[in-house]
Every structure is written in structure tokens, then in C-alpha cells.
Write an enzyme that holds these catalytic residues in place. Structure first.
Site, short mmCIF file in Angstrom:
data_model
loop_
_atom_site.label_atom_id
_atom_site.label_comp_id
_atom_site.label_asym_id
_atom_site.label_seq_id
_atom_site.Cartn_x
_atom_site.Cartn_y
_atom_site.Cartn_z
N HIS A 48 1.67 -2.50 -8.45
CA HIS A 48 2.67 -2.29 -9.49
C HIS A 48 3.96 -1.67 -8.93
O HIS A 48 4.91 -1.45 -9.68
CB HIS A 48 2.11 -1.39 -10.59
CG HIS A 48 0.98 -2.00 -11.36
ND1 HIS A 48 1.11 -3.20 -12.01
CD2 HIS A 48 -0.29 -1.59 -11.57
CE1 HIS A 48 -0.04 -3.51 -12.60
NE2 HIS A 48 -0.91 -2.54 -12.34
N ARG A 74 -2.28 0.68 -1.98
CA ARG A 74 -3.00 0.01 -3.08
C ARG A 74 -2.51 -1.43 -3.06
O ARG A 74 -1.34 -1.71 -3.37
CB ARG A 74 -2.68 0.68 -4.42
CG ARG A 74 -3.73 0.30 -5.52
CD ARG A 74 -3.23 -0.73 -6.49
NE ARG A 74 -2.16 -0.23 -7.33
CZ ARG A 74 -2.34 0.32 -8.54
NH1 ARG A 74 -3.54 0.43 -9.06
NH2 ARG A 74 -1.29 0.73 -9.24
N ASP A 88 -2.75 -4.65 8.87
CA ASP A 88 -1.94 -5.01 10.03
C ASP A 88 -0.66 -4.18 10.09
O ASP A 88 -0.15 -3.87 11.16
CB ASP A 88 -1.58 -6.49 10.00
CG ASP A 88 -2.72 -7.40 10.41
OD1 ASP A 88 -3.76 -6.89 10.86
OD2 ASP A 88 -2.58 -8.63 10.26
N GLU A 149 -11.82 0.30 -13.00
CA GLU A 149 -10.79 0.39 -14.05
C GLU A 149 -11.02 -0.61 -15.17
O GLU A 149 -10.13 -0.82 -16.01
CB GLU A 149 -9.40 0.17 -13.43
CG GLU A 149 -9.29 -1.08 -12.58
CD GLU A 149 -7.94 -1.19 -11.87
OE1 GLU A 149 -6.99 -0.51 -12.29
OE2 GLU A 149 -7.85 -1.97 -10.89
N ASP A 175 -5.93 2.19 -17.00
CA ASP A 175 -6.55 0.90 -17.26
C ASP A 175 -7.96 1.06 -17.80
O ASP A 175 -8.40 0.29 -18.66
CB ASP A 175 -6.58 0.04 -15.99
CG ASP A 175 -5.25 -0.65 -15.74
OD1 ASP A 175 -4.60 -1.05 -16.71
OD2 ASP A 175 -4.86 -0.78 -14.57
#
Length: 259
Positions: A48, A74, A88, A149, A175
Site C-alpha cells: 500500500h 511488506r 535481491d 488478516e 483488515d
């Protein structure tokens, strides 16, 4: 690799309390400054947050420049490509959203670990400089946290916690509250059910020897979660705090009447 961030990973796995910050802004300069304040980790929000892959990379580099906290991402989805890219780029851990089943959790682990423990493609890139070029070393040096969630994830939380290679579970209260029937992320009508759900996730994590993680809104909320037994606790977030600080200063300036 000898870096303080490696110690954060070890402490988290030993279920010592580690405190983090949440960043949604593509602002390497501010993340570097926050990284120097004493947080154990900073999470870059690739789901987000207001940034793409280049932003994730730049912000991880800024966090590492402070030579202190671990940079965590995240990721935007439980997808092998985006998990591999985040690692990476030098992330010390990934938080994987919307994990509903044990199979989902196994997929996250498979994407985050090199062969022997998973199926991550070998392209060490920046992680070879910061985490470790040897696959086995990298496997040991990064955390895999999966988010609980949804109602389905909650129903399967014990099975999810039993998946080998999952280091911990991370609660998204907003959530999860919506999944339990809340009209808004902070709907008081589902607060009791949400509290029960959070307790269930915490108990499942502790029973399985996994890291219990959660995001909170402020320092007081973080202290409360620590007292409950959570050990991977995030205080959110840069955009929220910027707005709060701006409003507080404006309100103070206007006390006594509009200038």
C-alpha cells in the site's frame, strides 16, 4: 555479514522484543533519519506504500546507510517474483500479505528461500553485498513473516504456524477487523471479536515457537502489545505521523483564536 541488522534478525528469531517503524512514503532521506533514531527495523510498504520497486531499493539503501536497523519489506503479494525482488534488493525480511492457508505459507517460504529450503532464483544482486552471497547464508539471514488478516487466515492460523520455514505471523488489525464484519477498520462493534482473534493468533504463534508480530498506532499501543506477549511490534507510520504533527502544531498556533 557483520552488520547490526543481522543481530536484529537473530533477536527476532529468539523472540526478543524488536521495535519497528512503518514507511509508506518514497522518501529515502526521511527513512535514513528515522533509521538513526534507534528503531530495530523499518518496514517499507510495497503493498500500500506510495512507491514502486525502485523506491523500495532506494529506501532500503537509505536504511542501511544508518548502519543500524534492519530493512524489511511488506511485499505487494504472495508472489515469487516480488518476494525475490525484495530480497535481491537487500531486505532482511519480508512480510507477506493475505496468507490464508498453510499452502499459502509454504508458497511464501518457497519463494523466499534458495533450493534446499525453497525455490528462490539465484540472482543475489544487492543482497550479495549486504546479506550474504552464499544461498545457505542468505536463507539463514532473512525473516519470513506471513500476515494473518482474513477470516480464512484466522481459521487456519494454527496450521499456518506449523509450516516449516515460517519465522512468524504478523497481524494486520485493520483488515482483520474488516474481515470480522467491521464497517470501518476501527469499528468498535467488532472490537471484542478482534481482541479474541488477536489473542488466538498470539497463542498459536507462541505454541509453535514462531514470532508474534503486530502493527500499532503509537508508542502506548506498542507497549500494550508487548505486555501481551508480542515481540515484533511496529509503530506506524511516517505519513500518519507527518499529518498528526502538522495538525498539532497548527492547532497550537491557533489557540486563543484564528490569527
Amino acid at each position: 555479514m557483520n552488520h547490526p541488522a543481522a543481530d536484529v534478525v537473530c533477536r527476532a528469531r529468539n523472540n526478543e522484543v524488536v521495535l519497528g517503524y512503518w514507511s509508506v512514503l518514497d522518501s529515502p532521506i526521511s527513512n535514513e533519519r528515522v533509521a538513526m533514531t534507534g528503531y530495530d527495523y523499518i518496514t517499507i510498504d510495497g503493498q500500500h506504500g506510495l512507491m514502486g520497486y525502485s523506491g523500495i531499493l532506494s529506501n532500503l539503501m537509505a536504511i542501511d546507510a544508518a548502519h543500524g536497523p534492519a530493512g524489511v519489506v511488506r511485499v505487494e503479494a504472495n508472489d515469487a517474483a516480488v518476494i525475490g525482488q525484495a530480497l535481491d534488493a537487500g531486505a532482511r525480511g519480508v512480510i507477506v500479505p493475505l496468507v490464508d492457508t498453510a499452502d499459502d505459507a509454504r508458497a511464501a517460504v518457497r519463494a523466499a528461500r534458495y533450493p534446499g529450503a525453497g525455490a528462490r532464483s539465484f540472482g543475489p544482486m544487492r543482497s550479495g553485498l549486504r546479506v550474504g552471497p552464499a544461498p545457505t547464508e542468505a536463507n539463514d539471514a532473512v525473516l519470513v513473516l506471513v500476515m494473518i488478516e482474513t477470516a480464512e487466515g484466522l481459521a487456519n492460523v494454527e496450521d499456518i504456524c506449523a509450516v516449516e520455514g515460517v519465522d512468524g505471523v504478523y497481524i494486520g488489525p485493520s483488515d482483520l477487523g474488516l474481515a470480522l464484519g467491521g464497517r470501518t477498520p476501527d469499528d468498535a462493534q467488532v472490537q471484542d471479536a478482534l481482541d479474541e482473534a488477536i489473542s488466538r493468533v498470539l497463542s498459536a504463534a507462541r505454541a509453535a515457537g514462531k514470532i508474534p508480530g503486530i502493527i500499532t498506532g503509537d508508542g502506548d499501543g506498542a507497549r500494550e502489545r508487548i505486555s501481551q506477549g508480542f515481540t515484533f511490534v511496529t509503530i506506524a507510520s511516517d505519513l500518519t505521523h507527518l499529518e498528526q504533527a502538522a495538525r498539532q502544531h497548527l492547532d497550537r498556533a491557533r489557540q486563543g483564536g484564528q490569527p
